[in-house]
Write a protein that holds these residues in place. Structure first.
Motif, short mmCIF file in Angstrom:
data_model
loop_
_atom_site.label_atom_id
_atom_site.label_comp_id
_atom_site.label_asym_id
_atom_site.label_seq_id
_atom_site.Cartn_x
_atom_site.Cartn_y
_atom_site.Cartn_z
N LEU A 111 19.14 -37.80 -0.68
CA LEU A 111 20.19 -38.77 -0.93
C LEU A 111 20.37 -39.07 -2.42
CD1 LEU A 111 19.44 -41.39 1.89
CD2 LEU A 111 21.24 -39.68 1.86
N ASN A 112 19.64 -38.33 -3.27
CA ASN A 112 19.69 -38.54 -4.72
C ASN A 112 19.37 -39.97 -5.12
OD1 ASN A 112 20.51 -35.87 -5.07
ND2 ASN A 112 22.67 -36.44 -4.77
N LEU A 113 18.36 -40.53 -4.51
CA LEU A 113 17.95 -41.89 -4.84
C LEU A 113 16.91 -41.85 -5.95
CD1 LEU A 113 17.33 -43.04 -1.16
CD2 LEU A 113 19.31 -43.66 -2.55
N GLU A 114 16.73 -42.99 -6.61
CA GLU A 114 15.65 -43.12 -7.60
C GLU A 114 14.32 -42.86 -6.89
OE1 GLU A 114 15.65 -44.67 -10.87
OE2 GLU A 114 17.81 -44.30 -10.92
N LYS A 115 13.35 -42.32 -7.63
CA LYS A 115 12.04 -42.02 -7.06
C LYS A 115 11.39 -43.25 -6.40
CE LYS A 115 8.64 -38.68 -8.54
NZ LYS A 115 7.78 -38.26 -9.63
N ALA A 116 11.50 -44.40 -7.11
CA ALA A 116 10.87 -45.63 -6.61
C ALA A 116 11.53 -46.07 -5.29
CB ALA A 116 10.99 -46.73 -7.64
N GLU A 117 12.85 -45.86 -5.19
CA GLU A 117 13.57 -46.25 -3.97
C GLU A 117 13.17 -45.33 -2.81
OE1 GLU A 117 15.12 -48.69 -2.94
OE2 GLU A 117 16.44 -48.03 -1.30
N VAL A 118 13.00 -44.03 -3.10
CA VAL A 118 12.55 -43.10 -2.07
C VAL A 118 11.20 -43.58 -1.54
CG1 VAL A 118 11.74 -40.75 -1.58
CG2 VAL A 118 13.78 -41.09 -2.99
N LYS A 119 10.29 -43.90 -2.45
CA LYS A 119 8.94 -44.33 -2.04
C LYS A 119 9.01 -45.62 -1.22
CE LYS A 119 4.24 -45.12 -3.68
NZ LYS A 119 3.99 -46.02 -2.60
N ARG A 120 9.84 -46.56 -1.66
CA ARG A 120 9.97 -47.83 -0.94
C ARG A 120 10.44 -47.58 0.50
NH1 ARG A 120 13.40 -51.24 1.09
NH2 ARG A 120 15.22 -50.00 0.55
N ARG A 121 11.48 -46.74 0.62
CA ARG A 121 12.04 -46.48 1.94
C ARG A 121 11.06 -45.74 2.84
NH1 ARG A 121 18.29 -44.76 2.19
NH2 ARG A 121 19.19 -46.18 0.69
N VAL A 122 10.39 -44.74 2.27
CA VAL A 122 9.46 -43.93 3.08
C VAL A 122 8.30 -44.81 3.55
CG1 VAL A 122 7.88 -41.96 3.10
CG2 VAL A 122 10.08 -41.77 1.95
N ASP A 123 7.72 -45.59 2.63
CA ASP A 123 6.60 -46.46 3.01
C ASP A 123 7.03 -47.44 4.10
OD1 ASP A 123 5.03 -45.17 1.25
OD2 ASP A 123 4.91 -46.77 -0.25
N LYS A 124 8.24 -48.00 3.96
CA LYS A 124 8.72 -48.97 4.94
C LYS A 124 8.91 -48.31 6.31
CE LYS A 124 12.04 -52.72 5.65
NZ LYS A 124 11.95 -52.57 7.07
N ALA A 125 9.53 -47.12 6.31
CA ALA A 125 9.78 -46.42 7.59
C ALA A 125 8.46 -46.05 8.26
CB ALA A 125 10.63 -45.17 7.35
N LEU A 126 7.47 -45.64 7.46
CA LEU A 126 6.15 -45.28 8.01
C LEU A 126 5.46 -46.51 8.60
CD1 LEU A 126 4.87 -42.87 5.19
CD2 LEU A 126 5.64 -42.19 7.46
N GLU A 127 5.56 -47.63 7.87
CA GLU A 127 4.96 -48.89 8.35
C GLU A 127 5.66 -49.35 9.63
OE1 GLU A 127 2.48 -50.61 7.05
OE2 GLU A 127 2.37 -50.22 4.89
#
Ligand SMILES: Nc1ncnc2c1ncn2[C@@H]1O[C@H](COP(=O)(O)OP(=O)(O)OP(=O)(O)O)[C@@H](O)[C@H]1O
Ligand SMILES: [Mg+2]
Length: 276
Positions: A111-127
Motif C-alpha cells: 500500500l506504499n505506507l510509511e514503514k512505521a505505519e506498516v509495523k503499527r498495522r501488522v502488530d495490531k492485526a496480529l494482536e
C-alpha cells in the motif's frame, strides 16, 4: 435515503464446466452494516464473494461499488482489492508467505505506507487475531484454526472499506470464535461494512443487521434477522434451520409462558425474559 456501498445488477456466473453458480442475482449492500449470507452447500455464497473484488468476472450483469461499475483492468482491480478485502473460506488458498509476520505484512507493504505505519498495522492485526505469539512460525506449521486467524489478520491489515469473510468461524474453537465476533464488532464500529457467510445460524441471528438467504445462486429472502426467521417460506426454500433462541422464544410465547413482544437475539436476552 439508504446508502448502498455495493449493488449487484442481474449478476450471473457460469463456471467453465457449465455450472450456473449465480443466477440473475439482484441485491444491495448498505454501507456500514453487518451482513450475513446464509444458504446450504453449493448455494453460491463463495462464488458471489469472489465477484465482489473482481476475482471472478460475471458471465452477465454487473457489480456497482460506490456507485461505479467494477472494471477489470489491472489498475482498477488493484484499486478495488484495496477497498474490498476477502478472507477466503480455505486459509490454505490464501496464505503463501514463509512465516506469519511476512504473510500479514505483505498486504500492508503493497500500500506504499510509511514503514512505521506498516509495523503499527501488522502488530495490531496480529494482536487482534491473537496470532502475535507465533509471528515467526512458518504458516504451513500452524493448525487450521490458527491459519484461519492469520488469514483474517492478512485482510485487516489493509483496512479495507468492506471486509468479506467466507465462513470466518468454521474450525475455530469457542474462545476464538467469540474473539473474532468481538473483533468484527469493533471493526464495524469504525464504519467498515462487513459481509460474511456462515452455517452457524445462531451466530448469524445474533450478530447480523441484515441477512440474505441464497439457494441455487438465487436470492430466496432478505431482511433483518427477525424478518427472515419469521418467514417460514424463505426458511424452507433456503433449506436452513431456525435459530435456537428464536424457536424457544416462539414456543414459550405460544404456550403463553412469556408475553414480551421484543424477540430476544441471544441466550442472555432470552434468559432475561424468562427471569433467570
Ligand atoms: N471451480 C469451480 N468449477 C465448477 N463449479 C464450481 C466451482 N466452484 C464452485 N462450483 C459450483 O458452484 C456452485 C456454488 O458453489 P459455491 O462454492 O459458491 O457454494 P457455497 O454456497 O459457497 O457452498 P459452501 O457452503 O459449501 O461453501 C456449486 O454447485 C459448486 O459445485
Ligand atoms: Mg463456500
Amino acid at each position: 435515503m439508504k446508502d448502498y456501498i455495493i449493488e449487484l445488477n442481474n449478476l450471473t456466473f457460469k463456471y467453465s464446466d457449465g455450472t450456473k453458480a449465480i443466477n440473475n442475482l439482484n441485491l444491495k449492500i448498505e454501507r456500514g452494516k453487518k451482513i450475513s449470507f446464509l444458504g446450504i452447500n453449493g448455494a453460491g455464497k463463495s462464488t458471489l464473494f469472489l465477484h465482489l473484488n473482481g476475482i471472478l468476472k460475471p458471465t452477465k450483469g454487473e457489480i456497482i461499488f460506490n456507485k461505479v461499475p467494477l472494471k477489470y483492468s489491472h489498475k482498477e482491480l488493484k484499486k478495488i482489492r484495496q477497498k474490498v478485502g476477502i478472507v477466503f473460506q480455505d486459509p490454505d488458498t490464501q496464505l503463501f508467505s514463509a512465516n506469519v509476520y511476512q504473510e500479514v505484512s505483505f498486504g500492508a507493504m503493497n500500500l506504499n505506507l510509511e514503514k512505521a505505519e506498516v509495523k503499527r498495522r501488522v502488530d495490531k492485526a496480529l494482536e487482534d487475531t491473537n496470532v502475535f505469539d507465533f509471528k515467526d512460525k512458518p504458516t504451513h506449521f500452524l493448525s487450521y484454526g490458527q491459519k484461519k486467524r492469520v488469514s483474517i489478520a492478512d485482510i485487516l491489515v489493509m483496512e479495507p472499506e468492506v471486509v468479506i469473510l467466507d465462513e470466518p468461524t468454521s474450525s475455530l474453537d469457542p474462545k476464538h470464535s467469540a474473539m473474532i465476533e468481538e473483533l468484527l464488532n469493533d471493526i464495524n464500529k469504525t464504519g467498515t461494512t462487513l459481509l460474511l457467510s456462515t452455517h452457524d445460524i445462531d451466530f448469524a441471528y445474533s450478530w447480523s443487521d441484515y441477512i440474505f438467504i441464497l439457494k441455487n445462486g438465487e436470492l430466496v429472502g432478505e431482511g433483518t434477522p427477525e424478518e427472515v426467521f419469521e418467514n417460514d417460506h424463505w426458511i424452507e426454500a433456503g433449506a436452513i434451520e431456525k435459530p435456537l433462541v428464536f424457536e424457544v422464544y416462539k414456543a414459550l410465547k405460544a404456550k403463553e409462558l412469556i408475553n414480551d413482544d421484543i424477540i430476544p437475539r441471544n441466550k442472555k436476552q432470552l434468559l432475561k425474559l424468562i427471569g433467570t
